[in-house]
Motif scaffolding. Structure first.
Motif, PDB file in Angstrom:
ATOM      1  N   LEU A   1       0.800  -1.219   0.000  1.00  0.00           N
ATOM      2  CA  LEU A   1       0.000   0.000   0.000  1.00  0.00           C
ATOM      3  C   LEU A   1       0.840   1.280   0.000  1.00  0.00           C
ATOM      4  O   LEU A   1       0.349   2.341  -0.378  1.00  0.00           O
ATOM      5  CB  LEU A   1      -0.940   0.013   1.207  1.00  0.00           C
ATOM      6  CG  LEU A   1      -1.990  -1.096   1.236  1.00  0.00           C
ATOM      7  CD1 LEU A   1      -2.814  -1.018   2.511  1.00  0.00           C
ATOM      8  CD2 LEU A   1      -2.890  -1.034   0.010  1.00  0.00           C
ATOM      9  N   SER A   2       2.090   1.174   0.413  1.00  0.00           N
ATOM     10  CA  SER A   2       2.955   2.351   0.490  1.00  0.00           C
ATOM     11  C   SER A   2       3.590   2.644  -0.866  1.00  0.00           C
ATOM     12  O   SER A   2       3.970   1.741  -1.596  1.00  0.00           O
ATOM     13  CB  SER A   2       4.043   2.110   1.534  1.00  0.00           C
ATOM     14  OG  SER A   2       4.950   3.178   1.530  1.00  0.00           O
ATOM     15  N   ASP A   3       3.715   3.918  -1.166  1.00  0.00           N
ATOM     16  CA  ASP A   3       4.357   4.313  -2.419  1.00  0.00           C
ATOM     17  C   ASP A   3       5.881   4.304  -2.304  1.00  0.00           C
ATOM     18  O   ASP A   3       6.581   4.346  -3.297  1.00  0.00           O
ATOM     19  CB  ASP A   3       3.898   5.712  -2.836  1.00  0.00           C
ATOM     20  CG  ASP A   3       2.472   5.715  -3.346  1.00  0.00           C
ATOM     21  OD1 ASP A   3       1.989   4.640  -3.738  1.00  0.00           O
ATOM     22  OD2 ASP A   3       1.852   6.786  -3.332  1.00  0.00           O
ATOM     23  N   GLN A   4       6.378   4.298  -1.084  1.00  0.00           N
ATOM     24  CA  GLN A   4       7.827   4.333  -0.885  1.00  0.00           C
ATOM     25  C   GLN A   4       8.256   3.107  -0.086  1.00  0.00           C
ATOM     26  O   GLN A   4       7.425   2.419   0.495  1.00  0.00           O
ATOM     27  CB  GLN A   4       8.222   5.608  -0.152  1.00  0.00           C
ATOM     28  CG  GLN A   4       7.560   5.718   1.206  1.00  0.00           C
ATOM     29  CD  GLN A   4       7.216   7.141   1.561  1.00  0.00           C
ATOM     30  OE1 GLN A   4       7.202   7.999   0.713  1.00  0.00           O
ATOM     31  NE2 GLN A   4       6.943   7.391   2.813  1.00  0.00           N
ATOM     32  N   ASP A   5       9.558   2.858  -0.067  1.00  0.00           N
ATOM     33  CA  ASP A   5      10.084   1.723   0.692  1.00  0.00           C
ATOM     34  C   ASP A   5       9.928   1.982   2.180  1.00  0.00           C
ATOM     35  O   ASP A   5      10.375   2.996   2.699  1.00  0.00           O
ATOM     36  CB  ASP A   5      11.564   1.504   0.369  1.00  0.00           C
ATOM     37  CG  ASP A   5      11.781   0.990  -1.043  1.00  0.00           C
ATOM     38  OD1 ASP A   5      10.839   0.400  -1.610  1.00  0.00           O
ATOM     39  OD2 ASP A   5      12.883   1.187  -1.579  1.00  0.00           O
TER      40      ASP A   5
END
Length: 156
Positions: free
Chosen positions: A31-35
């Motif tokens: 769900l996260s756009d970043q690591d």
């Protein structure tokens, strides 16, 4: 009844301890756009992206291994939770185990067939990644639900 291919019962709790946090971490990573976790490491790759590029095979490469660690933990945890003996493993539980595995296989491949027909592009690749765990998760849900229902009925 002797079950030859199941793990000892003591591994069931370890399986749940590994599975639940790794599923939460995996969902957050999806769900996260970043690591969420940056665990850069040099790893050996049998093959590293690209189509039919021989120079991309059998090499060392830098990679964020967080997603691999979460997947490995979820798979190992799911296997231990699903395929550890119950305290009182008998023929009835073996039958529930077999039926649950059959149900999970049918539902998993039904979902996969649906995805092949209606999902395309990179979204299909994401479905395939999720498909790694759906068989184990469906099995665990059905098996434990039937066990719970059976135990509840026997106490009533």
């Amino acid at each position: 009844m002797k079950t030859r291919y199941l793990f000892p019962n003591r591994y069931k709790m370890l399986g749940w301890i590994l599975l639940v946090p790794s599923l939460v971490a995996g969902i957050l990573m999806i769900l996260s756009d970043q690591d969420l976790f940056n665990l850069e490491a040099t790893v050996f790759a049998l093959y590293d992206s690209g189509i039919f590029e021989p120079d991309k095979a059998f090499m060392l490469t830098r990679n964020n291994i967080a997603d691999e660690l979460v997947a490995i933990t979820a798979i190992v945890g799911g296997l231990l939770a699903a395929f550890s003996r119950e305290k009182d493993e008998d023929e009835y539980i073996s039958q529930i185990r077999l039926e649950s595995l059959l149900w999970a296989t049918y539902i998993n491949y039904g979902f996969l067939l649906f995805s092949v027909v209606f999902i395309y592009g990179t979204a299909f690749f994401q479905v395939l990644l999720l498909n790694i765990l759906t068989l184990l998760l469906i099995f665990l849900i059905r098996f434990n639900f039937i066990l719970y229902r059976t135990k509840s009925a026997s106490y009533a």
